[in-house]
Design an enzyme around this catalytic site. Structure first.
Site, mmCIF file in Angstrom:
data_model
loop_
_atom_site.group_PDB
_atom_site.id
_atom_site.type_symbol
_atom_site.label_atom_id
_atom_site.label_comp_id
_atom_site.label_asym_id
_atom_site.label_seq_id
_atom_site.Cartn_x
_atom_site.Cartn_y
_atom_site.Cartn_z
ATOM 1 N N HIS A 20 0.670 -1.382 0.008
ATOM 2 C CA HIS A 20 0.081 0.078 -0.014
ATOM 3 C C HIS A 20 0.785 1.216 -0.137
ATOM 4 O O HIS A 20 1.571 1.426 1.055
ATOM 5 C CB HIS A 20 -0.795 -0.025 1.209
ATOM 6 C CG HIS A 20 -1.741 -1.138 1.182
ATOM 7 N ND1 HIS A 20 -3.238 -1.103 1.031
ATOM 8 C CD2 HIS A 20 -1.852 -2.375 1.754
ATOM 9 C CE1 HIS A 20 -3.853 -2.372 0.914
ATOM 10 N NE2 HIS A 20 -2.916 -3.002 1.642
ATOM 11 N N ASP A 263 2.187 -7.093 2.517
ATOM 12 C CA ASP A 263 0.954 -6.061 2.729
ATOM 13 C C ASP A 263 1.514 -4.711 3.631
ATOM 14 O O ASP A 263 0.737 -4.626 4.511
ATOM 15 C CB ASP A 263 -0.142 -6.715 3.706
ATOM 16 C CG ASP A 263 -1.517 -6.211 3.696
ATOM 17 O OD1 ASP A 263 -1.686 -5.250 3.032
ATOM 18 O OD2 ASP A 263 -2.264 -6.587 4.629
ATOM 19 N N GLY A 282 -2.657 -2.195 10.009
ATOM 20 C CA GLY A 282 -1.696 -2.420 9.300
ATOM 21 C C GLY A 282 -0.314 -1.836 9.858
ATOM 22 O O GLY A 282 -0.291 -1.258 10.816
HETATM 23 O O1 DOR Z 1 -4.061 -4.079 7.725
HETATM 24 C C1 DOR Z 1 -4.679 -3.767 6.480
HETATM 25 N N1 DOR Z 1 -4.219 -2.795 6.064
HETATM 26 N N2 DOR Z 1 -5.393 -4.493 5.954
HETATM 27 C C2 DOR Z 1 -5.823 -4.046 4.981
HETATM 28 O O2 DOR Z 1 -6.894 -4.753 4.416
HETATM 29 C C3 DOR Z 1 -5.786 -2.678 4.359
HETATM 30 C C4 DOR Z 1 -4.577 -2.282 4.762
HETATM 31 C C5 DOR Z 1 -4.541 -0.811 4.686
HETATM 32 O O3 DOR Z 1 -4.683 -0.271 3.821
HETATM 33 O O4 DOR Z 1 -3.954 -0.209 5.537
HETATM 34 ZN ZN ZN Z 2 -5.977 -7.204 2.815
HETATM 35 ZN ZN ZN Z 3 -3.442 -4.968 1.862
#
Ligand code: DOR
Ligand code: ZN
Ligand code: ZN
Length: 381
Positions: A20, A263, A282
């Site tokens: 991200h 991630d 996240g």
């Molecule tokens: O922990 C996460 N962060 N899971 C997600 O699905 C989205 C991601 C985020 O965009 O921060």
């Molecule tokens: Zn996710």
């Molecule tokens: Zn993700």
């Protein structure tokens, strides 16, 4: 220039199909430049950016923006994943063919409220028919509700709203069944439970074209992190228990889980200091995957060749790019790392704009010394 690779391993560079980078719209958390810097510092030269930006990557022009800006920065290959549905609202499918032509390497509504089964089925069929695939953040909001931490002793002890593992397990099962019946590929994002591993084992045995990824944090950390790090341990899906971690490690070793994806999810300090319910889930990950995977090699879950496969060649294969190669006549795209050098995670060594990780203060073993992309050194320790 002479490169000192004493005691080092020279590896094809790493590929992360799930990051991200928050660009456009939330560049106070990360942008394509700082994201690229984190990637190459972690030994990565290809990353795939998630479409949960503002606006969502649901238009060809936005998809092209990522490709072009990534090329302009030039540190690594920055590829976009496009949204499955308009605005990631779970209703109307995006124009997948046009998005693919614009450079989208796959489709996902990662992080969005769950999509109805019939929408997911249509998406799977369409993406599959144009030689692409969908990836799903498997979590059923009907079951997870306003949960914050994995349902277990820790959430009970701390009084945190619980997130039951079946919120993930049922959705993984649904997607696997849809894939089995349509014959179309689905990629399961960030598997985190032992039951999901069993479901994927079953789906693969039945011949469903299912692939799966696991994050370094789900392989290494448990919900006990909440005790010391509070919301810095909040991530979606949540950190689980020792039994889950053990199942994930063996699944990665055996190939039931195909590869690692970070991630990488940067969030600002003030956001991670909010109340449990309001703190965004996240954690950042690009600079920690190598040492975490090497820890599993040292613990004999798998060997160094499998480690390189799950960090590099397997994810490359999934998105249909040439695996990074080390041979004459090919511009160097490789990572030189010292598998035994120990280092401490500090805010200073983190290249990301955001420092949200419970790993700060911890010692990790295994350090990237050089990353080469397009024949040039793009990172030097
Ligand atoms: O922990 C996460 N962060 N899971 C997600 O699905 C989205 C991601 C985020 O965009 O921060
Ligand atoms: Zn996710
Ligand atoms: Zn993700």
């Amino acid at each position: 220039e002479i490169i000192d690779a004493t005691n080092c391993i020279v590896s094809p560079s790493f590929v992360d199909i799930h990051v991200h980078f928050r660009d456009p719209g939330q560049t106070y958390k990360e942008d394509l430049y700082t994201g690229s810097l984190s990637a190459v510092a972690g030994g990565y030269t290809t990353v795939v950016c998630m479409p949960n930006t503002i606006p969502a990557l649901d238009e060809p022009s936005l998809v092209r923006y990522i490709v072009e800006k990534g090329e302009e920065i030039g540190l690594c290959r920055v590829l976009p994943a496009a949204a499955i549905t308009k605005g990631r609202e779970g209703k109307k499918l995006t124009e997948m063919s046009l998005l693919k032509e614009a450079g989208a390497v796959y489709f996902t509504d990662d992080g969005a409220p769950v999509m109805d089964a019939h929408v997911m089925r249509k998406a799977m069929e369409f993406a599959g028919s144009i030689g692409s695939f969908v990836a799903d953040h498997c979590e059923d909001l009907n079951l997870s509700q306003d949960g914050v931490a994995h349902e277990g002793e820790i959430s009970a002890a701390l009084g945190l709203p619980p997130l039951p593992p079946e919120a993930e397990d049922t959705m993984v099962a649904r997607d696997c069944v849809l894939s089995l019946h349509t014959g179309m590929p689905v990629h399961i994002c960030h598997v985190s439970t032992k039951v999901a591993v069993e479901v994927i084992t079953w789906a693969k045995a039945m011949g469903a074209p299912v692939t799966a990824e696991v994050t370094p944090h789900h392989l290494y950390l448990t919900d006990e992190e909440w005790l010391d790090f509070d919301c810095k341990a909040k991530v979606s899906p949540p950190l689980r228990e020792h039994e889950d971690i053990e199942a994930l490690r063996w699944a990665l070793a055996s190939g039931i889980i195909d590869f690692v994806a970070t991630d990488h999810a940067p969030h600002a300090h003030q956001e991670k200091m909010l109340e449990h319910q309001h703190c965004p889930p996240g954690m950042i990950g690009l600079q920690f995957s190598l040492p975490i995977i090497l820890e599993l090699v040292r613990k004999d879950y798998f060997d160094i060749f499998r480690a390189i496969e799950v960090l590099s060649t397997k994810p490359a294969e999934r998105i249909g790019i040439d695996p990074p190669q080390i041979k004459e006549g090919v511009k160097a795209e490789l990572t030189v790392f010292d598998p035994t050098e120990s280092w401490e995670v500090t805010e200073e060594v983190i290249k990301s704009k955001s420092k949200n990780t419970p790993l700060i203060g911890r010692k990790l073993i295994g350090k990237v010394k050089y990353t080469f992309y397009n024949g040039k050194i793009v990172f030097k320790d």
